[in-house]
Write an enzyme that holds these catalytic residues in place. Structure first.
Site, PDB file in Angstrom:
ATOM      1  N   ASP B 314       0.857  -1.181   0.000  1.00 51.16           N
ATOM      2  CA  ASP B 314       0.000   0.000   0.000  1.00 51.16           C
ATOM      3  C   ASP B 314       0.890   1.226   0.000  1.00 51.16           C
ATOM      4  OD1 ASP B 314      -2.554  -1.004  -0.086  1.00 51.16           O
ATOM      5  OD2 ASP B 314      -2.501  -1.551   2.036  1.00 51.16           O
ATOM      6  N   THR B 386     -15.651  15.887  15.002  1.00 52.45           N
ATOM      7  CA  THR B 386     -15.615  17.186  14.306  1.00 52.45           C
ATOM      8  C   THR B 386     -14.704  17.165  13.099  1.00 52.45           C
ATOM      9  OG1 THR B 386     -13.815  17.950  15.706  1.00 52.45           O
ATOM     10  CG2 THR B 386     -16.045  18.418  16.452  1.00 52.45           C
ATOM     11  N   LYS B 400      -8.860  24.473  11.015  1.00 59.52           N
ATOM     12  CA  LYS B 400      -8.421  23.777   9.795  1.00 59.52           C
ATOM     13  C   LYS B 400      -8.933  22.338   9.890  1.00 59.52           C
ATOM     14  CE  LYS B 400      -4.044  21.556  10.910  1.00 59.52           C
ATOM     15  NZ  LYS B 400      -3.983  21.597  12.364  1.00 59.52           N
ATOM     16  N   ASP B 523      -6.095  -3.985   5.725  1.00 56.46           N
ATOM     17  CA  ASP B 523      -6.750  -3.803   7.019  1.00 56.46           C
ATOM     18  C   ASP B 523      -8.267  -3.775   6.920  1.00 56.46           C
ATOM     19  OD1 ASP B 523      -6.837  -1.437   5.713  1.00 56.46           O
ATOM     20  OD2 ASP B 523      -5.806  -0.263   7.259  1.00 56.46           O
ATOM     21  N   ASP B 527     -10.591  -5.718   2.073  1.00 58.34           N
ATOM     22  CA  ASP B 527      -9.313  -6.346   1.748  1.00 58.34           C
ATOM     23  C   ASP B 527      -9.353  -7.850   2.021  1.00 58.34           C
ATOM     24  OD1 ASP B 527      -7.872  -4.170   0.889  1.00 58.34           O
ATOM     25  OD2 ASP B 527      -7.219  -3.621   2.907  1.00 58.34           O
TER      26      ASP B 527
END
Lengths: 563, 687
Positions: B314, B386, B400, B523, B527
């Site tokens: 990956d 959030t 941000k 994971d 998969d």
């Protein structure tokens, strides 16, 4: 032609045979050679088979065993009944049961161990019946080798070929044509070929009549060598001028017995799609063979220690005891090594009279297992067994579960390869152990002490390896040695062939793992070294104790290893 | 606790958890192994499993009978050393098991005996013993609770301390739905409340399985181990007639050979060294994986790892740092780049994640913005719900976070989202990077581009892999252009862009159809099929239960880079077996030169010429060979447990090296040591 030029010309001729005979044999077994198709077809019709009817390894093995048993019975009956059968100009009686058993097993297993003197025991018909086996038994060996190669090259296959087709093609396209041409050379050089019976010559001077044995000798000679059979018409084998009349036929004999075993490595490479793979096995064979030729030639070039002890220390021509003056010391050694390491077993000298080290060269050469280059077919399949062991250990050492030609070598393959390698040492050691323990075995050798031990050991080594070469000095035509020897030859042949066929079956069903950088290379010098190492180590570890009680102690009794 | 396996790498676990770095030769383990070995020796069922050592076992009994019948210093010495040989072999195996057993004890202590809060069908909580929980039961866990058994979060989000299992002290997020829903029994909930459906029957939890694995309780011989055992059996069988036939050969030659000496010769010739160490090597291979916090469900998987020809890796976390680094600020709605940088820096001051720190660093690099003393302020930490973080300072609310979250928040504050934002965000995403959106109150200032950074040294690692003949394939959800750029930078051989589980599966099948063995990590639940299909499937411990059950290894650290270690450990395991086999067989040459002259020198004094080591007497020669044969097992235990040193390089150079060390070394070493032992025996006036 001196020893040097003999070697040079042989190497050149064998190199050409390797390249062209090797690729021709591959074409024959791939079914690409058709010029005798007209002769093939009737055979297949008779046997109710066809080239398309492939067999599983079990059916193949079944066909092979049935064929061998029938051959054995047929040969046995002819030998037993020869007194009432035609082509018996000397009116020889039927062969005794023990000897007939030993002899028929011997020829069916490609051994050609001879507990008889040919000219005084067998009728022409019997000799010709043996010649039939000299053709078909190498064909069987070659067929088994080809099946093993197919196991490596086929993927996901449940069949391994057709036994009847393989043997027919081997006979029609390979053995018969080459033996025919070579036979003409033997006849041309003075080899005897007649059905006229023995010649009787009246020696007026001494007032006696001499009987000179004759017969269909020359053509038997060609297949005897080509098929790595070794059983000659006459008791003295290739030492006599009737079998081996000239230096040219001597050279041709060595060439013939080496050409198919060596060339089959090319066939292997060609069928596997990589000439280098074949060259690697060739290199392993040739290196061991070369070392043994060198060793034995040097040993025979030494003075004979017994003769030296008798007061003739200077022997500039080497050890000439028991050798033909026309062949000489080193050339006889070359013939001897070629004959023992190809499972041929023919002789142009008395091996019993070799120096202890020379005898060691011949005996140890057989103990390596007859794969350098070995018999027709049997040499290739035996060296492949060692290659599998080498691949297994070598592959582990680079961190991969091992593979050979892309085929994973797993428990089943290791088991079968191990079995194939085990048979010969066990048969030799067990039977020699029995022979030295019982009265019937102990009285047979001509000599006492280490040399007598060597004679018994040599006999079983030769028979279990299907070699047929004799150290002589052993009175082998007794019930004890006939029966035990027959068993040694049977096990030495078929207890190896069956695991080899099973191995081919197991490999054939496998997928091919593509080669990459991480793959264990089986076509480079390192691999050649590993194969040589496996052969030498297995041979040395199994036979060192026995050899040390035979030729080694005998040689040490003369003080030093080399004169 | 001082000796650390030399192959231990920084990827290994910390001081807690399963993989406690226990030394290979911890005194407690040694003591326990010595006793366990005795137990094994007298247990015939253990002895029969190993054909080579079984022959030694029988030989010892034969020698013992002889020693009792004809007592003498020599026969007793041989008998004792033969018995020691058997004990040493079992000691090696017990040593290999020792570390696992110690770890299993730790795990057992940890196994929870606490109570669980089971939810009835009517929603009523009921306190039950954790061990009575059945599959399908639903339990509640709140901050401070130990999760009673393995399960799947069906409701809520919580941070969980999994250090008991993984040794990693940083808490992890577990939430319902998605790929982070699996929880392990024995771990502790640190915050929030989750509802968990139990997925394991009692006694079959992950910890129970771990105990079984590290203990090697139901260890099966692996295919290659079976093949090697067969080869060793062949080498044992062939020496039986060799030795037995010496008796009649000797008699024929007029030499009487004693049974004890024949037994000694047989034991010296059969491959006892590798026979004694074979199972220890296998167990130690599994153990080395455990030391790196990887649990292999079978030895077969470890072996397959050595054969892997294609690695599916990956991209994120394996090839690139899982943490993306800020690379660009983009203003929207007329805001300058510098304004975005300034706000981003403010919002990231308290953000200790690598991404946060990289934003501060980038702001400093681009606009020389330094950390300032702040007035009255409150940091708003990132939370799973959030998906934003920020700071409230001087009346400003700077945030941000993920684009959707920040956009929603701005709208909530009464602001509007500039229309070009979506274009900027998707532009960043398309290039393979991750966009963060920055807002100051109701105002969207712009976006931060977080880019993947290729791990340092990964390129060299892939070059090594290539040399070993292993193809690396990068798997990424990125578009082909981005993927190609990263693939090029990282030096992988190939890549699969816009990867979906289906395409991953196709790739594995295609590679396997070509006869190749494939390894991958994964994971997610999606998969799972690919993990099951791959020859080596390493599931991340952080992943779902489905993934963990489909793979044949679990990485407790959830570090996909370890796939490369796994391959190396697999290779090392096979190399150790091959090398010690070679060594064992090569040893025989010297033993012959010691014993054969000793056997027959009385009959044939000429054979003294073969005594090239000039050993003192026939008896000292035989005894020296037997002692060497026994001691070499002990001497090689550390090598068997640690594994032969493995440096990634081409197969040819690995082979050359190992043939040289273990083949040639195997021939020479016994000559030296048998001579030394003989000298020692003479010095001790034993002879």
């Amino acid at each position: 032609m001196g020893f040097f030029w003999t070697i040079v010309t042989l190497v050149v001729a064998l190199a050409l045979a390797w390249r062209f005979l090797g690729s021709y044999m591959a074409a024959v077994f791939d079914g690409r050679v058709r010029w005798m198709a007209w002769a093939e077809r009737p055979f297949y019709r008779l046997l109710g088979t066809s080239p398309d009817a492939e067999q599983s390894w079990k059916r193949y093995a079944g066909a092979l065993l049935v064929f061998s048993v029938v051959s054995l019975l047929f040969t046995y009956l002819v030998l037993r009944l020869q007194g009432s059968l035609p082509l018996n100009p000397q009116h020889l009686p039927g062969v005794a049961p023990g000897l007939a058993w030993n002899t028929s097993v011997s020829f069916v297993t490609n051994t050609n161990w001879q507990n008889y003197g040919g000219e005084t025991t067998l009728s022409y018909l019997s000799q010709m019946t043996l010649v039939v086996q000299q053709f078909v038994s190498p064909a069987v060996g070659i067929a088994v080798a080809i099946v093993l190669v197919r196991g490596f090259t086929r993927r996901d296959a449940s069949t391994v070929g057709n036994f009847w087709v393989d043997v027919t093609r081997c006979l029609l396209y390979i053995l018969l044509p080459i033996a025919f041409v070579a036979g003409i050379v033997y006849v041309g050089q003075g080899g005897v070929q007649t059905l006229a019976g023995p010649a009787h010559i009246r020696d007026a001077l001494n007032g006696v009549t001499q009987t000179i044995a004759r017969g269909p000798i020359a053509f038997m000679e060609s297949i005897k060598q080509l098929g790595t059979n070794g059983g000659g018409f006459l008791n003295a084998n290739a030492a006599t001028p009737f079998e081996n009349p000239t230096g040219l036929t001597n050279w041709l004999s060595i060439f013939l017995l080496l050409c198919i075993p060596f060339s089959l490595t090319y066939t292997f490479g060609k069928m596997a799609g990589s000439r280098r793979q074949g060259a690697a096995l060739l290199a392993a064979m040739a290196i061991i063979f070369g070392v043994w030729v060198g060793f034995t030639s040097v040993a025979e070039h030494q003075p004979n220690p017994a003769v030296a002890a008798a007061g003739l220390p200077s022997q500039p021509t080497g050890n000439m005891v028991g050798k033909e003056v026309r062949f000489g010391d080193t050339s006889s050694a070359l013939f001897g090594v070629a004959s023992t390491q190809t499972s041929t077993g023919s002789a142009n000298a008395a091996y019993d009279s070799f120096t202890p080290l020379g005898g060691f060269g011949l005996l140890s050469g057989m103990m390596l297992g007859e794969e350098t280059p070995g018999g027709t077919g049997s040499g290739l399949y035996t060296i492949l067994l060692f290659a599998i062991v080498a691949v297994f250990i070598g592959g582990l050492m680079i961190g991969r579960t091992p593979e050979y030609l892309g085929k994973k070598i797993q428990a089943r393959e290791v088991k079968l390869a191990g079995l194939g390698i085990l048979v010969m040492p066990i048969v030799v050691l067990v039977l020699t152990g029995i022979a030295v323990s019982v009265h019937a075995g102990r009285v047979a050798p001509l000599n006492a002490g280490p040399h007598g031990f060597s004679e018994i050991l040599y006999a079983f080594t030769s028979q279990a390896n299907n070699n047929g070469s004799a150290f002589a000095g052993l009175s082998g035509n007794t019930a004890f040695y006939n029966v035990l020897g027959g068993l040694a030859m049977l096990f030495g042949r078929f207890a190896v062939i069956v695991p080899v066929l099973a191995l081919a079956g197991a490999l054939g069903t496998k997928e091919v793992v593509p080669a990459g950088l991480g793959t264990f290379r089986t076509d480079n010098p390192m691999f050649v070294g590993l194969v040589i190492g496996s052969i030498l180590l297995v041979g040395a570890l199994t036979f060192f104790p026995a050899l040390s009680l035979g030729p080694i102690v005998e040689q040490l009794s003369h003080g030093r290893f080399f004169g | 606790m001082t000796v650390v396996a030399p192959d231990a790498q920084p990827t290994g676990a910390g001081p807690h958890g399963v993989a406690q770095q226990r030394g290979l030769f911890d005194a407690a383990i040694l003591r326990r192994a010595a006793l366990d070995a005795l137990g094994k020796v007298v247990d015939l069922r253990v002895q029969v499993k190993n054909p080579v050592m079984f022959v030694v076992f029988i030989g010892t009994i034969v020698a013992l009978v002889e020693a009792i019948a004809h007592p003498g210093v020599f026969t007793w010495s041989i008998t004792i050393w033969l018995a020691l040989t058997v004990w040493f072999a079992n000691f090696a195996e017990a040593m290999a098991e020792g570390r696992g057993k110690a770890q299993a004890d730790t795990l057992r202590k940890m196994r929870t005996t606490t109570e669980a809060r089971r939810l009835g069908a009517d929603g009523v909580e009921e306190r039950v013993l954790a061990s009575s929980l059945a599959k399908g039961d639903v339990v509640v866990c709140e901050a401070g609770d130990v999760i009673p058994s393995d399960g799947e979060v069906v409701e809520g989000v919580a941070s969980v301390d999994e250090s008991a299992v993984t040794g990693e002290s940083a808490p992890v997020i577990r939430e319902s739905g998605g790929d982070r829903s699996a929880v392990t029994g024995g771990t502790m909930v640190l915050s929030d409340r989750i509802v968990v459906t139990i997925t394991a029957e009692p006694g079959h939890t992950f910890i129970d399985r771990m105990i079984g694995l590290v203990e090697g309780a139901n260890r099966q011989k692996t295919p290659n181990e079976i093949a090697l055992t067969i080869l060793l059996a062949v080498l044992t069988i062939v020496f039986l007639p060799v030795v037995v036939s010496l008796e009649p050969f000797g008699r024929f030659s007029g030499a009487a050979v004693s049974v004890v000496v024949l037994v000694a010769l047989l034991v010296c010739l059969i491959p006892t060294t590798i026979g004694a160490l074979l199972s220890a090597i296998g167990i130690a291979g599994m153990d080395r994986l455990v030391q790196r916090n990887v649990l292999a469900m079978s030895g077969r998987a470890v072996e397959a790892a050595g054969d892997v020809q294609t690695l599916l890796l990956d991209k994120t976390g394996t090839i690139t740092l899982g943490n993306r680094m800020a690379s660009r600020f983009i203003g929207v709605g007329g805001h300058a780049e510098q304004a975005v940088a300034e706000a981003s820096q403010l919002a990231s001051l308290a953000d200790e994640t690598p991404e946060g720190r990289s934003i501060v660093v980038l702001a400093k690099e681009r606009f020389a913005l330094r950390q300032r003393d702040l007035g009255e302020h409150t940091f708003v930490p990132f939370s799973a719900t959030t998906r934003m973080s920020g700071i409230d300072v001087d009346g400003r609310q700077v945030r941000k976070g993920a684009a959707e979250s920040v956009k929603a928040w701005v709208v909530e504050q009464g602001g509007t989202v500039p229309p070009e934002l979506d274009g900027v965000v998707s532009g960043i995403a398309r290039s393979g990077a991750t966009p963060l959106v920055v807002a100051d109150g109701p105002e969207v200032l712009g976006a931060i581009e977080l880019k993947d950074v290729v791990k340092q040294g990964i390129r060299e690692k892939f070059a090594e892999m290539r040399q070993m003949g292993i193809r690396t394939v990068m798997i990424t959800g990125d578009n082909p252009l981005t993927a190609a750029a990263i693939a090029q930078e990282a030096g992988v051989d190939d890549f699969l862009a816009e990867a979906t589980p289906e395409r991953k599966m196709e790739l594995i099948r295609a590679e396997q159809a070509g006869g190749k063995l494939v390894a991958m990590t994964g994971d997610g639940t999606n998969d799972a099929p690919a993990l099951a299909q791959a020859d080596v499937g390493v599931a991340m411990n952080s992943g779902t239960t489905a993934a963990k059950e489909a793979g044949n290894m679990v990485d407790l650290d959830s570090n996909p880079t370890k796939l490369i270690d796994v391959v190396e450990i697999g290779k090392q395991l096979l190399i150790t077996r091959g090398s010690l086999t070679t060594f064992s067989i090569a040893n025989d040459v010297a033993k012959y030169f010691a014993i054969i002259p000793a056997l027959f020198v009385a009959t044939y004094p000429q054979l003294g010429a073969l005594n090239i080591m000039r050993l003192h007497s026939p008896q000292s020669a035989v005894l020296s060979a037997v002692i060497f044969n026994a001691l070499v097992i002990v001497a090689l235990i550390p090598l068997a447990l640690r594994g032969v040193k493995f440096r990634p390089s081409s197969s040819a150079s690995i082979l050359r090296r190992n043939v040289f060390i273990y083949g040639l070394g195997g021939i020479i070493t016994p000559f030296v040591f048998i001579k030394l032992i003989d000298l020692a025996l003479v010095a001790l006036h034993a002879y």
